[in-house]
Design a protein around this motif. Structure first.
Motif, mmCIF file in Angstrom:
data_model
loop_
_atom_site.group_PDB
_atom_site.id
_atom_site.type_symbol
_atom_site.label_atom_id
_atom_site.label_comp_id
_atom_site.label_asym_id
_atom_site.label_seq_id
_atom_site.Cartn_x
_atom_site.Cartn_y
_atom_site.Cartn_z
ATOM 1 N N GLN A 1 0.645 11.334 -10.253
ATOM 2 C CA GLN A 1 -0.272 12.480 -10.253
ATOM 3 C C GLN A 1 0.470 13.780 -10.511
ATOM 4 O O GLN A 1 -0.018 14.649 -11.243
ATOM 5 C CB GLN A 1 -1.014 12.558 -8.914
ATOM 6 C CG GLN A 1 -2.138 11.533 -8.769
ATOM 7 C CD GLN A 1 -2.764 11.563 -7.387
ATOM 8 O OE1 GLN A 1 -2.172 12.049 -6.429
ATOM 9 N NE2 GLN A 1 -3.965 11.032 -7.281
ATOM 10 N N MET B 1 2.124 1.681 -3.459
ATOM 11 C CA MET B 1 1.035 2.151 -4.317
ATOM 12 C C MET B 1 0.800 3.653 -4.130
ATOM 13 O O MET B 1 0.688 4.407 -5.107
ATOM 14 C CB MET B 1 -0.242 1.373 -3.986
ATOM 15 C CG MET B 1 -1.475 1.836 -4.764
ATOM 16 S SD MET B 1 -2.993 1.132 -4.099
ATOM 17 C CE MET B 1 -3.101 1.981 -2.519
ATOM 18 N N ARG B 2 0.753 4.090 -2.853
ATOM 19 C CA ARG B 2 0.484 5.505 -2.589
ATOM 20 C C ARG B 2 1.595 6.403 -3.128
ATOM 21 O O ARG B 2 1.320 7.467 -3.698
ATOM 22 C CB ARG B 2 0.309 5.719 -1.082
ATOM 23 C CG ARG B 2 -1.003 5.165 -0.537
ATOM 24 C CD ARG B 2 -1.232 5.589 0.903
ATOM 25 N NE ARG B 2 -0.241 5.001 1.809
ATOM 26 C CZ ARG B 2 -0.365 3.806 2.355
ATOM 27 N NH1 ARG B 2 -1.427 3.058 2.100
ATOM 28 N NH2 ARG B 2 0.575 3.340 3.173
ATOM 29 N N ARG B 3 2.835 5.954 -2.958
ATOM 30 C CA ARG B 3 3.947 6.770 -3.470
ATOM 31 C C ARG B 3 3.958 6.814 -4.990
ATOM 32 O O ARG B 3 4.250 7.852 -5.600
ATOM 33 C CB ARG B 3 5.277 6.213 -2.946
ATOM 34 C CG ARG B 3 5.471 6.453 -1.451
ATOM 35 C CD ARG B 3 6.836 6.037 -0.965
ATOM 36 N NE ARG B 3 6.980 6.241 0.457
ATOM 37 C CZ ARG B 3 8.086 6.008 1.147
ATOM 38 N NH1 ARG B 3 9.156 5.547 0.519
ATOM 39 N NH2 ARG B 3 8.138 6.226 2.455
ATOM 40 N N ASN B 4 3.613 5.684 -5.625
ATOM 41 C CA ASN B 4 3.533 5.662 -7.085
ATOM 42 C C ASN B 4 2.427 6.578 -7.592
ATOM 43 O O ASN B 4 2.616 7.322 -8.560
ATOM 44 C CB ASN B 4 3.282 4.228 -7.564
ATOM 45 C CG ASN B 4 4.550 3.572 -8.106
ATOM 46 O OD1 ASN B 4 5.343 4.234 -8.768
ATOM 47 N ND2 ASN B 4 4.727 2.302 -7.825
ATOM 48 N N ILE B 5 1.273 6.489 -6.937
ATOM 49 C CA ILE B 5 0.138 7.328 -7.342
ATOM 50 C C ILE B 5 0.493 8.796 -7.199
ATOM 51 O O ILE B 5 0.217 9.617 -8.096
ATOM 52 C CB ILE B 5 -1.120 6.985 -6.503
ATOM 53 C CG1 ILE B 5 -1.659 5.601 -6.915
ATOM 54 C CG2 ILE B 5 -2.193 8.046 -6.686
ATOM 55 C CD1 ILE B 5 -2.796 5.112 -6.053
ATOM 56 N N HIS B 6 1.103 9.134 -6.061
ATOM 57 C CA HIS B 6 1.485 10.531 -5.823
ATOM 58 C C HIS B 6 2.442 11.027 -6.899
ATOM 59 O O HIS B 6 2.285 12.129 -7.452
ATOM 60 C CB HIS B 6 2.125 10.650 -4.434
ATOM 61 C CG HIS B 6 2.272 12.071 -3.968
ATOM 62 N ND1 HIS B 6 2.962 12.428 -2.844
ATOM 63 C CD2 HIS B 6 1.813 13.234 -4.498
ATOM 64 C CE1 HIS B 6 2.937 13.743 -2.703
ATOM 65 N NE2 HIS B 6 2.234 14.250 -3.691
ATOM 66 N N GLY C 1 0.822 -1.206 0.000
ATOM 67 C CA GLY C 1 0.000 0.000 0.000
ATOM 68 C C GLY C 1 0.854 1.253 0.000
ATOM 69 O O GLY C 1 0.538 2.246 -0.677
ATOM 70 N N ALA C 2 1.968 1.210 0.751
ATOM 71 C CA ALA C 2 2.882 2.358 0.780
ATOM 72 C C ALA C 2 3.484 2.600 -0.595
ATOM 73 O O ALA C 2 3.594 3.746 -1.051
ATOM 74 C CB ALA C 2 3.985 2.126 1.814
#
Length: 579
Positions: A237, A229-234, A226-227
């Motif tokens: 974006q 995923m969140r860093r990739n999404i950020h 999840g960490a």
């Protein structure tokens, strides 16, 4: 950027390819830049004048330019790919060799998960960045500058539009490239965490199942995944904002060009073909900037990867060879003089003032509670670690003076955890001595009591061991690990609790084989069972990293409380020890 420069040496063998690729890209870009101008002439001089032959002639020229550009682009792709793939392969090879020669301390410093990331995704990132650098980064700036120059020379009335559009695009690109570099460093760190978690879970899958902790491990993996995923999404974006912004600015430029162009066409200042050519060049400028941005983003992502790779390549191994190493023969006498050792400089020593002497050909038994330092002692002999204090000698010569390869070649080491490779049994055993004959292979298997189960396999010694030796029992793995040590016929034989999963009958046969076949070898036998070491010439009793007793079985049994306590816990009915 220092790390990137230090890696350029891996590019030197492929400099020719690296130069040919951009030159071919220059050819493609030149052909692309010519085509809007040709289209302008078709419209303004051919179609407007009704000159069909001129239109056909210019159309043929446009096709020829497209074919030449296609050849240039394809050639560039071929040579850029050859350069990048070979460059990455050489770095990967160097990384693997560097990691192979790392001491255990070096590996502990980097962690396995990070090293796996270095040799896989970090190298892959450098390969992609170099490929794009040789292809797109040449194309982007050339297209950008060429289009601006042609507009300045052929459509100067519309050039002021570029003076507004280009700076806005350039500022946006620089700003977002800067941010993306920091973001993707965090992404790579998250990849490290995922790799580490996967490596640990796969290695300990049996323990996870035995303790019914599957859900717990899934939750832990979900957290690190999840960490990531969140860093990739950020990160994505942040980059995602750039494209719409760029398209908006370019569309404003197109609108301005059409508006200004319509006025000037009406005043007979410019022709329609020039406006269409300008719009094409404006789109080229946007394409050049966007492709350059994409490469800059990749470079921003590759720089942290280069730093991480460079750190591994520059890491100095804790264990290194003497400048003038001794390469003579080794008889096997081992002496420890006040040796102390700690795995971490800030932690409590694992070994404290260890002193003893093992004469060549003697058998030394080592026994003690879990965590007393038994394994650490024998790991210092082949220099898997170096002692922090004190001196270790072999044949009265400090081990640091020996050639490292010669030293380890004289040692047969079967570690506590039997590690086998996904190869045949023969290849696993001959890992100890590749030049061993079939007779020597059979002798080693027989000495370790492994021949009895190997002969039952349909392929016998050609039986393939599964990854992690999942198709063998614990006892079978231990016996093959011992066979690998035996086949070397070493001057020093180290068996680290290698009979813990072996039955007492097989253990007795192995002891007899060692006694018969390795009379001249100095033997170190670590065991938690007194029966495995009671016949040793000398037994070392360890407690909390210190030798609290040394002597024969009878001497210790008579005078050493620590040894007496160990023996008393292993008594069976009838008051005798298991043999």
């Amino acid at each position: 950027m220092q790390a990137v420069l230090s890696l350029k040496k891996y590019l030197k063998p492929y400099v020719a390819f690296a130069l040919i690729a951009p030159l071919l890209m220059v050819l493609e870009v030149s052909m692309d830049l010519v085509q809007p101008t040709i289209m302008q002439h078709i419209i303004d001089r051919g179609i407007a004048a009704g000159d069909t032959s001129y239109v056909v002639k210019m159309f043929g020229l446009m096709i020829l330019c497209a074919i030449i550009g296609l050849i240039g682009g394809a050639g560039c792709s071929i040579y850029a790919s050859k350069t990048a793939i070979n460059f990455a392969a050489d770095i990967r090879q160097e990384l693997y060799e560097t990691i192979t020669y790392f001491s255990n301390k070096n590996k502990d410093h980097f962690t396995l998960g990070k090293l796996i990331t270095n040799i896989t995704s970090d190298v892959e990132m450098l390969q992609r960045a170099l490929t794009m650098l040789l292809k797109v980064f040449v194309r982007g700036p050339l297209t950008f500058m060429g289009a601006i120059l042609i507009v300045f020379l052929t459509a100067r009335e519309l050039f002021p539009i570029l003076l507004v559009v280009v700076p806005i695009l350039a500022i946006a690109i620089i700003y977002f490239s800067k941010i993306s570099g920091k973001m993707f460093l965090k992404v790579q760190e998250a990849v490290d965490a995922v790799n580490t978690r996967v490596q640990e879970n796969l290695a300990g899958i049996r323990v996870i199942k035995a303790y019914n902790r599957k859900q717990h491990q899934i939750e832990q993996f979900t957290a690190v995944n999840g960490a990531l995923m969140r860093r990739n999404i950020h990160a994505e974006q942040i980059i995602g904002i750039l494209m719409p912004l760029t398209v908006f600015v370019v569309n404003m430029g197109i609108i301005a060009a059409l508006w200004l162009g319509a006025i000037k066409v009406e005043n007979d200042t410019i022709e329609v073909g020039m406006i269409l050519a300008f719009i094409n060049y404006l789109m080229m400028i946007m394409g050049g900037l966007m492709s350059s941005t994409h490469v800059l983003m990749l470079i921003a992502r590759a720089v942290p990867s280069a730093n991480r790779i460079d750190a591994v390549l520059k890491e100095k191994s804790e264990i290194h060879n003497n400048e003038q190493p001794f390469t003579g023969s080794i008889k096997g006498a081992v002496t420890f003089e006040n040796v102390s050792f700690a795995y971490n400089k800030n932690s409590e020593p694992v070994l404290k003032n260890i002193s003893f002497k093992a004469n060549a050909g003697e058998t030394i038994g080592i026994i003690g509670m879990t965590g007393s330092g038994k394994t650490t002692i024998v790991q210092l002999i082949p220099r898997l670690y170096d002692a922090d204090q004190g001196v270790i000698k072999i044949d009265d010569r400090p081990i640091e003076q020996y050639d490292l390869q010669a030293l380890r070649a004289a040692i047969g080491y079967a570690p506590q955890k039997a590690t086998l490779f996904s190869r045949t049994i023969e290849e696993n055993v001959k890992y100890g001595d590749e030049s061993a004959s079939l007779e020597e292979l059979i002798e080693a298997l027989e000495s370790s009591c492994a021949l009895e189960f190997v002969e039952k396999f349909e392929d016998k010694a050609q039986y393939t061991v599964a990854q992690g030796a999942a198709n063998l029992s614990g006892g079978q793995k231990q016996r093959l690990a011992m066979a690998r040590a035996f086949i070397r016929k070493p001057a020093i034989l180290i068996l680290d609790d290698t009979t813990s999963a072996v039955d007492s009958i097989s253990e007795s046969k192995i002891q007899n084989a060692i006694k018969e076949n390795f009379k001249d070898s100095t033997k170190f036998i670590i065991s938690s069972k007194v029966s495995s070491i009671r016949h040793a010439d000398k037994i070392l009793v360890l407690d909390d990293g210190e030798i609290v007793g040394q002597g024969t079985h009878d001497e210790l049994l008579e005078a050493n409380p620590a040894y007496q306590e160990i023996v008393s816990t292993q008594l069976v009915r009838g008051g005798t020890l298991n043999e």
